[in-house]
Design an enzyme around this catalytic site. Sequence first.
Site, short mmCIF file in Angstrom:
data_model
loop_
_atom_site.label_atom_id
_atom_site.label_comp_id
_atom_site.label_asym_id
_atom_site.label_seq_id
_atom_site.Cartn_x
_atom_site.Cartn_y
_atom_site.Cartn_z
CE LYS A 19 -1.98 2.57 3.16
NZ LYS A 19 -2.60 2.97 4.41
CG ASP A 63 -7.64 3.59 2.16
OD1 ASP A 63 -8.53 3.17 1.39
OD2 ASP A 63 -7.69 4.72 2.69
#
Length: 256
Positions: free
Chosen positions: A162, A181
């Site tokens: 991420k 997310d």
Amino acid sequence: MAKTTVVRTAAKAKALVGAKARTIAKTEPVSAKKKAGTTRNPLAPERIEAILDALRQTYPGVVCALNHENAWELTVATILSAQCTDVRVNLVTPALFKAFPTPKAMAVASLPELEELIRTTGFFRNKAKSIQGAGRVVTETFSGKVPQTMEEILTLPGVARKTGNVVLGSWFGIAVGVVVDTHVMRLSKRLELTKETSPEKVERDLMKILPQDRWIAFSHELIHHGRQVCIARKPRCADCTLERLCNSADKTWSSH
Ligand code: SF4
């Protein structure tokens, strides 16, 4: 540099995307009698295109909400943002970057000093070790520059996929994946873009259905939509520009 986000009013954006969304909605099981949470063909290219259009028109020019001046600051800010709000991270990073402005300075900082500066972001002991370690690896292995490939950036302590996607996408403009997310996970499920529950698998699904030139902006747009409109507990469906395209069982209001 504090970046700002331009957000159109929901009414204006709704008017812009309304006709297209209505056309798509006509082909979908939108009657109240139909089972909530199901769309006949949620991955139909025209539906995906309508969702992307609506998001683009609602959040034009949207950017990362973490304040940063360079790739290194964005890397650190993203590491600190785990289990923490961007607002909180933006409160601590000015003092942190003033005290330790470079990867080299961060690499030789004392852990107690780092911990004190980032304490309010939570998990501060682990995060202090991560940013110190990331400073060391960037300094020793990459000559002080944040690397620009996913393979390399994943060698930094505290950096998972991420964070890699955030830095490569938002700073370098390199689309190697989609940032997933908590907001992107939740909204992708509500919009039936995936049935997966792990970030890696959700990202894989999104990469399959989204054009690559929308990977970077899509995450920013969905994150803003998740914060402002499609809120976890009580989504503001009456104000949502995706409403006609959405059959989520979580809807709090429906026009169809
Ligand atoms: S209609 Fe409601 S549940 Fe669907 S995306 Fe919009 S805010 Fe979220």
